[in-house]
Design a protein around this motif. Structure first.
Motif, PDB file in Angstrom:
ATOM      1  N   TYR A 107       0.796  -1.110  -0.051  1.00  0.00           N
ATOM      2  CA  TYR A 107      -0.076  -0.079  -0.077  1.00  0.00           C
ATOM      3  C   TYR A 107       0.837   1.072   0.083  1.00  0.00           C
ATOM      4  CZ  TYR A 107       0.213  -0.624   5.191  1.00  0.00           C
ATOM      5  OH  TYR A 107       0.626  -0.958   6.466  1.00  0.00           O
ATOM      6  N   GLN A 164      -4.259  -6.030  12.939  1.00  0.00           N
ATOM      7  CA  GLN A 164      -3.579  -4.813  13.708  1.00  0.00           C
ATOM      8  C   GLN A 164      -4.405  -4.362  14.743  1.00  0.00           C
ATOM      9  OE1 GLN A 164      -1.468  -2.205  10.958  1.00  0.00           O
ATOM     10  NE2 GLN A 164      -0.396  -3.806  10.162  1.00  0.00           N
ATOM     11  N   ARG A 185      -2.140   9.458  11.339  1.00  0.00           N
ATOM     12  CA  ARG A 185      -1.265   8.596  10.455  1.00  0.00           C
ATOM     13  C   ARG A 185      -1.831   7.173  10.213  1.00  0.00           C
ATOM     14  NH1 ARG A 185       1.314   3.412   9.747  1.00  0.00           N
ATOM     15  NH2 ARG A 185       3.069   3.814   8.476  1.00  0.00           N
ATOM     16  N   GLU A 222      -1.952   4.974  13.716  1.00  0.00           N
ATOM     17  CA  GLU A 222      -2.050   3.734  13.988  1.00  0.00           C
ATOM     18  C   GLU A 222      -0.407   3.168  13.497  1.00  0.00           C
ATOM     19  OE1 GLU A 222      -2.310   0.811  11.312  1.00  0.00           O
ATOM     20  OE2 GLU A 222      -0.786   2.553  10.595  1.00  0.00           O
ATOM     21  N   TRP A 223      -0.255   2.070  13.956  1.00  0.00           N
ATOM     22  CA  TRP A 223       1.250   1.544  13.517  1.00  0.00           C
ATOM     23  C   TRP A 223       0.963   0.018  13.112  1.00  0.00           C
ATOM     24  CZ3 TRP A 223       5.048   1.284  10.599  1.00  0.00           C
ATOM     25  CH2 TRP A 223       6.230   0.555  10.851  1.00  0.00           C
ATOM     26  N   VAL A 224       1.243  -0.809  13.992  1.00  0.00           N
ATOM     27  CA  VAL A 224       0.996  -2.329  13.621  1.00  0.00           C
ATOM     28  C   VAL A 224       0.140  -3.013  14.852  1.00  0.00           C
ATOM     29  CG1 VAL A 224       1.925  -4.333  13.089  1.00  0.00           C
ATOM     30  CG2 VAL A 224       2.951  -2.443  12.357  1.00  0.00           C
ATOM     31  N   HIS A 247      -9.012  -1.557   9.605  1.00  0.00           N
ATOM     32  CA  HIS A 247      -8.257  -1.105   8.312  1.00  0.00           C
ATOM     33  C   HIS A 247      -7.144  -1.947   7.942  1.00  0.00           C
ATOM     34  CE1 HIS A 247      -5.950   0.186  11.499  1.00  0.00           C
ATOM     35  NE2 HIS A 247      -4.861   0.708  10.642  1.00  0.00           N
ATOM     36  N   GLU A 248      -6.756  -2.693   8.872  1.00  0.00           N
ATOM     37  CA  GLU A 248      -5.586  -3.668   8.390  1.00  0.00           C
ATOM     38  C   GLU A 248      -5.759  -4.973   9.258  1.00  0.00           C
ATOM     39  OE1 GLU A 248      -1.760  -2.339   7.631  1.00  0.00           O
ATOM     40  OE2 GLU A 248      -1.977  -0.248   8.400  1.00  0.00           O
TER      41      GLU A 248
HETATM   42 CA    CA Z   1      -0.712  -0.348  10.154  1.00  0.00          CA
END
Ligand code: CA
Length: 371
Positions: A107, A164, A185, A222-224, A247-248
């Motif tokens: 992405y 995630q 983010r 968000e990150w992981v 979203h993930e």
């Molecule tokens: Ca992420």
């Protein structure tokens, strides 16, 4: 092939051995044959900080696996984000041959191809298990290859984060309106969903997230998942930790290989490189599965993080917005439409099957019932 025919063939093909009456043992053990085995020095550029837990170490694991499985014939050296090229220039660097291989997430390349995003994560899309089903056996890989061929790249899956987390916020999300005006983010299609909800999505490489959140340049991120988010210290800059990461839902990390560099390798080395990616794909998910809950408990119990679930009404609204976003992206071009149709059909099948398998089982197993 009979032994003497083999010897004859080796002898014929090797100038060093031609003309000499050499015994079979000497020929088969001859160092001259090994000296002809070409070796390859590869650079792997990544979108992650060097050795970042899970993602960066996953890239190192992949490089090490290739190097050792080829007995050093394909020697891969990893470069963290910014070491050879900045994170978001990794794709171009491998496409142009500056590096032979890259490790990232598809992405990040939506500027090159909107369709690429389907091979990382789609909001309310496929889980890790389902992504592997689609990519390896459901037609996904063929489409992915077709997209990357335009960039002289060969893609494949090389890691997965599993579901995630929803992200870090400094205010509670009680209704969909709480996302309005929020600068967050969040990459890829998830970012488009936030935009539809009235927020402002920002795409930042991992290494820039903490300072941006701490300085107030962004309101949320968000990150992981817990293992990675804890490593970045995101809990020091935001209080509320939301789930699930709608979203993930099973982000596939990728390896992208310069097509010329791959095809220059003998067949069996190409196969080792591609299968090492399969091993890395499985290993990363296994690592996250093991580490995430340990990290989550530590965040809650030692760092005072407040864990929250997005309210059901918010998730329902986000699901509605997601369907619109994904359907609209399909209109971009013919290739994106093709990928969308394939993904959509697989998702429908996965929902049917997993309703009576994974989902039914997880609900049955959970003493809290359906949560
Ligand atoms: Ca992420």
């Amino acid at each position: 092939m009979k032994r003497r025919d083999f010897i004859k063939k080796v002898g014929t093909g090797s100038g060093a051995l031609a003309g000499g009456a050499v015994g079979a043992t000497a020929i088969l053990g001859a160092p001259a044959v090994h000296a002809q085995e070409k070796t390859y020095e590869w650079k792997m550029v990544t979108t992650w900080p060097k050795n970042f837990p899970g993602l960066g170490t996953g890239a190192e694991f992949l490089a090490d696996t290739i190097t050792r499985m080829t007995n050093g014939r394909v020697k891969v050296r990893v470069y963290g984000a910014g070491e050879l090229v900045p994170a978001f220039e990794a794709f171009g660097a491998v496409s142009q041959g500056t590096a032979q291989m890259g490790h990232g997430a598809a992405y990040y390349w939506k500027g090159k191809s909107e369709a690429a995003q389907f091979f990382a994560a789609v909001p309310f899309g496929l889980t890790a298990q389902e992504m592997n089903g689609w990519i390896y056996h459901g037609g996904g890989m063929e489409l992915w290859k077709e997209i990357y061929a335009d960039f002289n790249l060969v893609p494949t899956a090389a890691g997965n984060t599993g579901v995630q987390m929803g992200g870090w916020f400094n205010k509670e999300i009680k209704t969909i309106d709480d996302l309005k005006g929020l600068k967050m983010r969040i990459p890829g299609l998830g970012g488009e969903v936030l935009k539809r909800a009235g927020g402002t999505p920002v795409s930042l490489p991992g290494g820039e997230i903490f300072t941006s959140l701490e300085s107030g340049a962004i309101d949320a991120t968000e990150w992981v998942g817990p293992y990675n988010d804890k490593a970045f210290g995101l809990f020091k800059a935001a209080k509320y930790y939301y789930y699930p990461g709608f979203h993930e839902p099973g982000t596939t990390l990728e390896s992208f290989i310069n097509k010329d560099a791959l095809e220059e390798l003998p067949d069996h080395l190409q196969l080792i490189v591609l299968n090492a990616c399969r091993v890395a794909n499985q290993d990363m998910l296994a690592e996250f599965t093991n580490r995430n809950n340990q990290a989550l408990q530590s965040l809650i119990n030692e760092e005072g993080v407040v864990l929250k679930k997005f309210p059901d009404e918010v998730l329902a609204e986000l699901r509605r917005l997601s369907e619109d976003v994904v359907a609209d992206v399909a209109e971009t071009d013919e290739m994106t439409r093709k990928v969308y149709e394939s993904y959509k059909a697989f998702r429908a099948q996965a929902i049917d099957w997993h309703t009576v398998s994974e989902q039914a089982y997880l609900n049955a197993r959970n003493p809290k019932g359906v949560v």
